[in-house]
Write a protein that holds these residues in place. Structure first.
Motif, short mmCIF file in Angstrom:
data_model
loop_
_atom_site.label_atom_id
_atom_site.label_comp_id
_atom_site.label_asym_id
_atom_site.label_seq_id
_atom_site.Cartn_x
_atom_site.Cartn_y
_atom_site.Cartn_z
N VAL A 56 -17.89 7.40 0.04
CA VAL A 56 -18.98 6.45 0.25
C VAL A 56 -19.76 6.33 -1.06
CG1 VAL A 56 -20.59 8.23 1.06
CG2 VAL A 56 -20.92 5.87 1.77
N ARG A 63 -24.24 2.01 -0.95
CA ARG A 63 -24.08 1.91 0.50
C ARG A 63 -25.11 2.79 1.20
NH1 ARG A 63 -24.61 1.11 4.84
NH2 ARG A 63 -23.15 0.99 6.60
N GLU A 98 -22.74 4.39 11.80
CA GLU A 98 -21.86 3.40 11.16
C GLU A 98 -21.26 3.96 9.87
OE1 GLU A 98 -19.43 0.46 10.71
OE2 GLU A 98 -20.70 0.67 12.49
N ILE A 99 -22.03 4.76 9.13
CA ILE A 99 -21.48 5.43 7.95
C ILE A 99 -20.34 6.36 8.36
CG2 ILE A 99 -21.96 7.10 6.11
CD1 ILE A 99 -23.22 4.50 5.43
N ARG A 126 -18.41 6.08 10.92
CA ARG A 126 -17.27 5.24 11.30
C ARG A 126 -16.52 4.76 10.04
NH1 ARG A 126 -16.96 2.62 16.07
NH2 ARG A 126 -16.60 0.60 15.08
N GLU A 127 -17.28 4.37 9.03
CA GLU A 127 -16.65 3.90 7.78
C GLU A 127 -15.90 5.03 7.09
OE1 GLU A 127 -19.75 2.15 5.42
OE2 GLU A 127 -20.28 0.69 6.98
N ARG A 168 -12.63 5.74 8.96
CA ARG A 168 -11.61 4.73 8.66
C ARG A 168 -11.07 4.89 7.24
NH1 ARG A 168 -15.01 1.11 11.99
NH2 ARG A 168 -16.20 0.59 10.10
N ARG A 169 -11.97 5.17 6.29
CA ARG A 169 -11.55 5.34 4.90
C ARG A 169 -10.63 6.54 4.76
NH1 ARG A 169 -10.22 2.99 0.26
NH2 ARG A 169 -10.92 4.12 -1.59
N HIS A 222 -7.23 5.81 6.24
CA HIS A 222 -6.48 4.88 5.39
C HIS A 222 -5.87 5.60 4.19
CE1 HIS A 222 -5.45 1.28 3.11
NE2 HIS A 222 -6.14 1.76 2.08
N VAL A 272 -12.25 7.10 15.38
CA VAL A 272 -13.43 6.39 14.89
C VAL A 272 -14.50 6.47 15.98
CG1 VAL A 272 -14.37 4.19 14.08
CG2 VAL A 272 -12.03 4.86 13.47
#
Length: 350
Positions: free
Chosen positions: A105, A109, A162-163, A165-166, A169-170, A173, A181
């Motif tokens: 992150v 952000r 939300e952070i 969740r990001e 996902r990151r 990936h 998530v």
């Protein structure tokens, strides 16, 4: 025959004081409703506390505050045989995850998370500490270390989730599917204005009605609540929308007919603040009475809170250790050291 483990829920609070009505509407009501459907982990977030309260005195008080938090949670309806309470600082593997997640992150952000500036301001910080800027990253480590599927939190923590969740996902990936998530479970009442009418209910501001307040304390606080400042007499029409007294009536008074009648008479100048507040205090005390009974029962079990925290921490640490092992394997970190180890053990050629 195989059985599917229930999904996991993670939420909790910083041990900075007792829990209040704002905590209840923002998160505890959902915790109570969801505990039978999820494996329920409740964090005593003493590392998060350090971002705004980090003196030796603050840390010394945290044990007593944590005990009150657990009792408040049990009083509010969490069941001791379902809830896993654990102390954040007693699980060092969470800090390892925090270090790894920091690289997923960016600073811009994090700077867009609105609640961080509010937390710094409320704590009297002229400049934001590094740890406070990274608060959502550590919170992501809390959520993902137990692979939580659901996070019931108040409005002020929505951006933090939300952070998380990001980051999930990151990570998935970059390194392969490792984390679910997490889903934010929103409250029906997203936040509760404080008794002063100037800000949300907060332990630090002192505008709170606590779940452990006595009936007399509730009546005293309700009598002093902020209301329509333009209404100088009972026969002056008053404003209902946004009026803290009626916000609380809507949240805690189940007698909707009584509330509707009070609102109509308030708008037309046919009821005084004394009657409106008296009925509100009665409603809040009726709401809190079952919690007072439960709290007294749990307080009557010596060692219960301590046992719950120790057993919950040990149970959670086993889960977190497994998660960290999976994370290191997915990233390939263990393979790097394994290669050095293998090479160091090779016989040296003559």
């Amino acid at each position: 025959m195989t059985t599917t483990a229930p999904p996991r829920m993670l939420t909790g609070d910083r041990p900075t004081g007792r829990l209040h009505l704002g905590h209840y509407v923002g998160s505890i009501a959902n915790r109570r409703a969801l505990q039978h459907s999820y494996q329920s982990y409740f964090i005593i977030a003493d590392l998060h506390m350090l971002t705004t309260k980090n003196t030796r005195e603050d840390i010394a008080r945290s044990a007593g505050n944590a005990r009150d938090m657990v009792l408040d949670s049990l009083a509010a309806g969490l069941e001791p045989d379902l809830a896993v309470f654990y102390l954040q600082s007693a699980i060092p593997e969470v800090m390892e995850l925090n270090t790894l997640f920091q690289n997923l992150v960016t600073v811009p952000r994090l700077e867009r998370v609105p609640s961080l500036k509010e937390m710094a301001r409320d704590a009297g910080k002229e400049e934001m500490p590094y740890g406070l800027l990274g608060y959502p990253v550590l919170q992501a480590a809390d959520i993902l270390c137990v692979k939580a599927h659901a996070v019931p939190v108040g409005k002020d923590n929505a951006a933090h989730v939300e952070i998380a969740r990001e980051i999930a996902r990151r990570f998935n990936h970059l390194y392969g599917e490792t984390f679910p998530v997490p889903e934010l479970i929103s409250a029906e009442v997203p936040s509760l204005v404080g008794t002063d009418g100037q800000a949300k209910m907060s332990k630090s501001i002192g505008n709170a009605i606590y779940l452990s307040d006595s009936p007399d304390e509730v009546r005293r606080k309700v009598r002093g609540m902020y209301t329509d400042p333009k209404r100088v007499r009972a026969d002056v029409p008053g404003t209902v929308a946004g009026n803290p007294v009626f916000v609380y009536h809507d949240a805690f008074n189940p007698d909707t007919a009584e509330v509707d009648d009070l609102k109509e008479r308030y708008r037309t100048g046919r009821v005084g603040d004394v009657e409106v507040k008296t009925k509100l205090a009665d409603a809040i005390n009726a709401f809190l009475d079952p919690m007072r009974e439960r709290r007294a029962r749990f307080e009557g079990e010596p060692g219960l809170v301590e046992r719950l925290v120790v057993e919950g921490t040990e149970r959670t640490r086993e889960v977190v250790r497994q998660t960290v092992g999976e994370v290191r394997a997915a990233m390939g970190l263990d393979a790097v050291y394994a290669a050095f180890t293998a090479e160091s053990r090779r016989p040296v050629s003559a």
